[in-house]
Design a protein around this motif. Structure first.
Motif, PDB file in Angstrom:
ATOM      1  N   SER A   1     -13.011  -2.599   3.583  1.00 25.19           N
ATOM      2  CA  SER A   1     -13.842  -2.724   2.390  1.00 25.19           C
ATOM      3  C   SER A   1     -13.116  -2.080   1.225  1.00 25.19           C
ATOM      4  O   SER A   1     -12.103  -1.406   1.407  1.00 25.19           O
ATOM      5  CB  SER A   1     -15.203  -2.046   2.609  1.00 25.19           C
TER       6      SER A   1
ATOM      7  N   VAL B   1      -8.342  -7.681   2.417  1.00 28.58           N
ATOM      8  CA  VAL B   1      -9.511  -7.973   1.587  1.00 28.58           C
ATOM      9  C   VAL B   1      -9.018  -8.343   0.197  1.00 28.58           C
ATOM     10  O   VAL B   1      -8.153  -7.670  -0.373  1.00 28.58           O
ATOM     11  CB  VAL B   1     -10.483  -6.771   1.545  1.00 28.58           C
TER      12      VAL B   1
ATOM     13  N   THR C   1     -12.590 -11.196   3.496  1.00 28.52           N
ATOM     14  CA  THR C   1     -11.808 -10.421   4.447  1.00 28.52           C
ATOM     15  C   THR C   1     -11.216 -11.292   5.552  1.00 28.52           C
ATOM     16  O   THR C   1     -11.757 -12.348   5.884  1.00 28.52           O
ATOM     17  CB  THR C   1     -12.665  -9.327   5.095  1.00 28.52           C
TER      18      THR C   1
ATOM     19  N   ARG D   1     -13.740  -9.749  -2.231  1.00 30.98           N
ATOM     20  CA  ARG D   1     -14.182  -9.108  -0.990  1.00 30.98           C
ATOM     21  C   ARG D   1     -14.160 -10.049   0.213  1.00 30.98           C
ATOM     22  O   ARG D   1     -14.812  -9.784   1.216  1.00 30.98           O
ATOM     23  CB  ARG D   1     -15.524  -8.414  -1.155  1.00 30.98           C
TER      24      ARG D   1
END
Length: 123
Positions: free
Chosen positions: A70, A51, A57, A55
């Protein structure tokens, strides 16, 4: 001094869940890319998930749809939620930090590593 500390590993039955945490210190966490890798006995270390600062991923095909990564920048922590675990997920899991904005799938692309946490999935 950069330090990454993983936690949350353990023994779980197939189909179960675990959440790994990786707490970082000694760096500007919010601007860095974080990665998760794993290494099973006799095998090479492999990419699991990553990540970046925005954010964004990426996941290995073997875990896509089952694992979620996360980050909580306020806590300088990255997480790996692992669901529907399989015996083949058994490995030592490592978190790592990369000082570039993109996620890398190669271990050589990361600058600092945690000590690892064991995940064992029984059949």
């Amino acid at each position: 001094q950069v330090q990454l500390v993983e936690s949350g590993g353990g023994l779980v039955e197939a189909g179960g869940s675990l959440r790994l945490s990786c707490a970082a210190s000694g760096l500007t966490f919010s601007s860095l890319t974080m990665g998760w890798f794993r290494q099973a006995p006799g095998k090479e270390r492999e990419f699991v998930a990553g990540v970046n600062w925005s954010r964004y991923t990426q996941y290995a095909d073997s875990v896509k749809g089952r694992f979620t990564t996360s980050r909580d920048n306020a806590k300088n922590t990255v997480y790996l939620q692992m669901n529907s675990l399989k015996p083949e997920d058994t490995a030592v899991y490592y978190c790592a930090v990369r000082t570039y904005v993109d996620v890398s799938r190669t271990s050589g692309g990361y600058d600092y590593w945690g000590q690892g946490t064991q995940v064992t999935v029984s059949s």
